[in-house]
Design an enzyme around this catalytic site. Structure first.
Site, PDB file in Angstrom:
ATOM      1  N   GLU A  73       0.811  -1.204   0.000  1.00 17.89           N
ATOM      2  CA  GLU A  73       0.000   0.000   0.000  1.00 17.89           C
ATOM      3  C   GLU A  73       0.851   1.262   0.000  1.00 17.89           C
ATOM      4  O   GLU A  73       2.004   1.257   0.436  1.00 17.89           O
ATOM      5  CB  GLU A  73      -0.953   0.012   1.186  1.00 17.89           C
ATOM      6  CG  GLU A  73      -0.265  -0.024   2.527  1.00 17.89           C
ATOM      7  CD  GLU A  73      -1.269  -0.166   3.670  1.00 17.89           C
ATOM      8  OE1 GLU A  73      -0.945   0.332   4.753  1.00 17.89           O
ATOM      9  OE2 GLU A  73      -2.339  -0.751   3.476  1.00 17.89           O
ATOM     10  N   CYS A  89       3.435   8.438   1.013  1.00 18.34           N
ATOM     11  CA  CYS A  89       3.856   7.469   2.026  1.00 18.34           C
ATOM     12  C   CYS A  89       4.007   6.119   1.332  1.00 18.34           C
ATOM     13  O   CYS A  89       3.033   5.593   0.787  1.00 18.34           O
ATOM     14  CB  CYS A  89       2.815   7.393   3.141  1.00 18.34           C
ATOM     15  SG  CYS A  89       3.197   6.161   4.403  1.00 18.34           S
ATOM     16  N   CYS A  94       5.449  -7.336   7.149  1.00 22.04           N
ATOM     17  CA  CYS A  94       6.461  -6.871   8.097  1.00 22.04           C
ATOM     18  C   CYS A  94       6.753  -7.988   9.090  1.00 22.04           C
ATOM     19  O   CYS A  94       5.864  -8.762   9.435  1.00 22.04           O
ATOM     20  CB  CYS A  94       5.963  -5.624   8.836  1.00 22.04           C
ATOM     21  SG  CYS A  94       7.235  -4.814   9.849  1.00 22.04           S
ATOM     22  N   CYS A 125       4.766  -5.207  15.762  1.00 21.26           N
ATOM     23  CA  CYS A 125       4.354  -4.142  16.674  1.00 21.26           C
ATOM     24  C   CYS A 125       2.861  -4.303  16.953  1.00 21.26           C
ATOM     25  O   CYS A 125       2.072  -4.503  16.033  1.00 21.26           O
ATOM     26  CB  CYS A 125       4.637  -2.766  16.062  1.00 21.26           C
ATOM     27  SG  CYS A 125       6.396  -2.454  15.790  1.00 21.26           S
ATOM     28  N   CYS A 184       0.000  -1.973  15.206  1.00 17.71           N
ATOM     29  CA  CYS A 184       0.082  -1.711  13.760  1.00 17.71           C
ATOM     30  C   CYS A 184      -0.543  -2.849  12.967  1.00 17.71           C
ATOM     31  O   CYS A 184      -0.211  -4.017  13.183  1.00 17.71           O
ATOM     32  CB  CYS A 184       1.548  -1.546  13.367  1.00 17.71           C
ATOM     33  SG  CYS A 184       1.810  -1.364  11.591  1.00 17.71           S
ATOM     34  N   CYS A 188      -2.059   2.040   9.149  1.00 19.26           N
ATOM     35  CA  CYS A 188      -1.054   1.365   8.333  1.00 19.26           C
ATOM     36  C   CYS A 188      -1.366  -0.115   8.167  1.00 19.26           C
ATOM     37  O   CYS A 188      -1.558  -0.841   9.120  1.00 19.26           O
ATOM     38  CB  CYS A 188       0.309   1.524   9.001  1.00 19.26           C
ATOM     39  SG  CYS A 188       1.627   0.841   8.014  1.00 19.26           S
TER      40      CYS A 188
END
Length: 348
Positions: free
Chosen positions: A95, A108, A115, A119, A122, A340
């Site tokens: 994205e 962005c 990932c 975290c 997120c 995100c």
């Protein structure tokens, strides 16, 4: 020029491309023309290369491929933010977001598919990391968002933030190569000072940025200036403590003289008290910096909620009294899955 497996043409340097052209009986300047089409004019197809003969274009198609990124889906927010899922050549989704503001147009961009850092707040942290993005796939996001900015708002991009999916410093070489192509005179020719790379905090790679004397800006996703709290929300802190990060950042600043930005999301009744502000103020004393306080966009996978506006203002006021440069970043695109990773998570 024909071959069984096509080469990603944008993985080649100009020197290598020239060598291939000369060895196949073509003039070296033809390679320069192709390279210019790829990186200055952002051609996504060999047929766009109008000053190259049809015969040579056909040869190029037989040997090479341009793994162009495509817009898969776009959502338009009431506040004019545009959030995109981009489809890669292997059908993976990433994205990228266009964030308009009165003084700037910000892209962005993502640096990985998914990932690995988990975290807790997120959305991308709840996806598996499938692979790193290649430099051209990061570059393409910038090109597509710039096109979107011009088409919708009649303005070019002014800023780029590596704050989308993934941890940029775990894709170090490709991220730096993408920035080299974005800033190069024979690339997009954007100023390095307009680019910010955001990291969750990998001490040895922050030091490497210092050794490489990078010209772009560095932001650290801090979110707590207390190891116990930071361990809870960002497991990477267990191997990269605040002490280790402070040492790495001081080293980085000594090498580059670039101040650092700390990103700090406020979570209700977790890290939003004045004692948290005091810990953050203490951390800020290590080197010249500014703090971006970020309004949280809650996600369905996580228990965190956004802090109240009066607590946000009190937190910022405390930091300002300590002489710290503070910006409050209100959430953008709340009506379009703007946290995100949300869009790509939904469409997988």
């Amino acid at each position: 020029m024909a071959t069984d497996k096509k080469i990603d043409v944008r993985s080649l340097t100009l020197e290598v491309l020239e060598k291939i052209f000369v060895e196949s009986g073509e003039k070296a300047f033809r390679a320069k023309q192709v390279y210019s089409w790829l990186w200055e004019k952002s051609a996504a197809d060999f047929d766009q290369m109008s000053n190259i003969s049809k015969e040579l274009r056909q040869k190029l198609k037989e040997q090479f491929t341009i793994n162009a990124v495509k817009v898969h889906n776009s959502q338009f927010s009431n506040d004019k933010t545009i959030k995109n899922t981009f489809k890669l050549y292997d059908n993976n989704l990433i994205e990228g977001v266009l964030i308009p503001a009165p003084e700037r147009m910000t892209a962005c961009v993502s640096s990985q598919v998914g990932c690995s850092l988990t975290c807790k707040f997120c959305a991308t942290g709840y996806m598996e990391r499938k692979r790193n993005l290649n430099p051209d796939e990061i570059y393409d996001q910038v090109v597509l968002l710039d096109q979107q900015s011009k088409a919708n708002y009649n303005q070019p991009l002014t800023n780029i933030v590596y704050m989308g999916m993934g941890e940029p410093l775990l894709n170090y070489a490709n991220v730096l190569k993408s920035i080299e192509r974005i800033t190069a005179e024979d690339g997009l020719n954007m100023a390095a000072r307009r680019i910010t790379v955001s990291t969750a905090g990998i001490a040895k790679m922050i030091k490497k940025l210092g050794d490489d004397q990078v010209k772009f800006n560095l932001a650290l996703s801090l979110h707590a200036a207390n190891d116990k709290k930071r361990n809870e929300i960002m497991p990477i802190n267990e191997q990269n403590s605040l002490k280790a990060l402070a040492e790495a950042l001081k080293y980085y600043f000594a090498k580059t003289k670039n101040p650092v930005t700390y990103e700090y999301i406020l979570f209700d009744n977790f890290n939003d008290g004045l004692e948290d502000a005091a810990e953050l103020a203490s951390f800020c004393k290590h080197l010249p910096c500014k703090v971006n306080i970020i309004e949280y966009n809650p996600i369905s996978f996580a228990a965190f909620t956004n802090t109240a506006e009066d607590k946000t203002d009190a937190f910022a006021a405390y930091l300002r009294k300590q002489g710290i440069n503070v910006n409050i970043r209100r959430s953008r695109g709340k009506d379009i899955d703007a946290a995100c990773g949300q869009l790509a998570v939904k469409q997988q």
